[in-house]
Design an enzyme around this catalytic site. Structure first.
Site, PDB file in Angstrom:
ATOM      1  N   CYS A   1      -3.652 -21.005  21.111  1.00 40.35           N
ATOM      2  CA  CYS A   1      -2.225 -21.340  21.156  1.00 40.35           C
ATOM      3  C   CYS A   1      -1.690 -21.410  19.730  1.00 40.35           C
ATOM      4  CB  CYS A   1      -2.054 -22.698  21.832  1.00 40.35           C
ATOM      5  SG  CYS A   1      -0.352 -23.281  21.827  1.00 40.35           S
TER       6      CYS A   1
ATOM      7  N   CYS B   1       2.507 -15.735  20.181  1.00 40.20           N
ATOM      8  CA  CYS B   1       2.295 -16.700  21.268  1.00 40.20           C
ATOM      9  C   CYS B   1       1.320 -16.029  22.217  1.00 40.20           C
ATOM     10  CB  CYS B   1       3.609 -17.011  21.981  1.00 40.20           C
ATOM     11  SG  CYS B   1       3.380 -17.979  23.505  1.00 40.20           S
TER      12      CYS B   1
HETATM   13  N1  DGL Z   1       0.578 -20.104  24.334  1.00 41.36           N
HETATM   14  C1  DGL Z   1       1.266 -20.871  23.400  1.00 41.36           C
HETATM   15  C2  DGL Z   1       1.325 -20.237  22.014  1.00 41.36           C
HETATM   16  O1  DGL Z   1       0.501 -19.427  21.682  1.00 41.36           O
HETATM   17  C3  DGL Z   1       2.403 -21.766  23.687  1.00 41.36           C
HETATM   18  C4  DGL Z   1       3.386 -21.598  24.768  1.00 41.36           C
HETATM   19  C5  DGL Z   1       4.039 -22.940  25.047  1.00 41.36           C
HETATM   20  O2  DGL Z   1       3.354 -23.766  25.643  1.00 41.36           O
HETATM   21  O3  DGL Z   1       5.181 -23.141  24.623  1.00 41.36           O
HETATM   22  O4  DGL Z   1       2.164 -20.573  21.225  1.00 41.36           O
END
Ligand code: DGL
Length: 266
Positions: free
Chosen positions: A76, A190
């Protein structure tokens, strides 16, 4: 290096980290994985920085106690860009983070117009601005914060109907035309966004390279824990939601595409 199959914990706010998990399992199919989707706090992009840091540090303490991983992948960007340093300070286990792939994107761009598409939180982080200052290589970098794409990506993975126009609106600011040149490279900052890669390519106003950092993250994991040994056995994988809710049929079908099924609560 130990010959026992490593235990790897993968954490994301939701299902986006599956795009990283998929690449790591290609290189270490023999490892034992615990994938944790922190659905209680999803989406991380909308949490204030202090709340996100304490959420991830607190949760990580519990997860390490229960699962005893050899390595943790923070799959993330929104979390990694704010909490990775604290996690490394606090816990002895090795962490691999996911941060915007600005260096390879800027190195590959021909037009020198690069966009970074992430959550609103990721694109405003000091960490991201420093990556651009250190590794932007003189490219003109446009930061695009999306409020909705992570939620839309989860909907697509669950097989729900999502309008093309909603995705197109979110990616539109990435496409910049300036001085006779156009953006040629977009960093998917993301981990949810590679779930939408086909829609991105189809809805882009002109062809660009969408950079997915997941293969590089998988190589980093192998740098730290080693390659799959010749005699390795079969791996295993658990999928957990922090809410402890059972996966419904649509989520179960989405998980099955990644070879996963929900096993137990955290
Ligand atoms: N998958 C996440 C990222 O790489 C975050 C998405 C979220 O929860 O806002 O930033």
């Amino acid at each position: 290096m130990s010959t026992a199959a490593p235990r790897i914990l993968v954490l994301d706010s939701g299902l986006g980290g599956l795009t990283v998990y998929r690449e790591v399992t290609k290189l270490r199919p023999d490892a034992h994985y615990v994938y944790v989707a922190d659905d209680v706090a999803f989406p991380y992009g909308r949490l204030p920085e202090d709340d996100l840091s304490s959420r991830v540090v607190g949760l990580m303490g519990q997860l390490i106690d229960v699962h005893r991983p050899d390595l943790v992948v923070i799959a993330c960007n929104t979390a990694s860009t704010i909490v990775l340093a604290q996690l490394r300070e606090r816990f002895a286990v090795r962490f691999v983070g996911t941060v915007p792939a600005i260096k390879p994107a800027c190195a590959a761009s021909q037009t020198r117009l690069v966009s970074v598409l992430g959550t609103e939180a990721t694109v405003t982080r000091e960490y991201t601005r420093k990556l651009i200052a250190d590794f932007g290589q003189g490219c003109d970098v446009t930061l695009v914060g999306s409020r909705r794409l992570a939620v839309l990506a989860e909907a697509v993975l669950r097989g729900e109907a999502v309008e093309d126009a909603d995705i197109a609106d979110e990616i539109a600011p990435c496409f910049v035309a300036r001085g006779g040149l156009r953006t040629d490279t977009v960093v998917m900052a993301c981990t949810h966004y590679p779930l939408l890669d086909r829609q991105f390519s189809r809805l882009a106003p002109w062809p660009v390279t969408f950079v997915d950092p997941a293969p590089a993250i998988a190589r980093r994991v192998v740098d730290l824990i080693g390659a799959r040994p010749a005699q390795a056995g079969e791996g295993s994988a658990d999928f957990l939601l922090t809410s402890g809710k059972p996966a419904n049929a649509t989520l179960a079908a989405g998980l099955a595409r990644f070879g996963l099924r929900q096993t137990s609560p955290v």
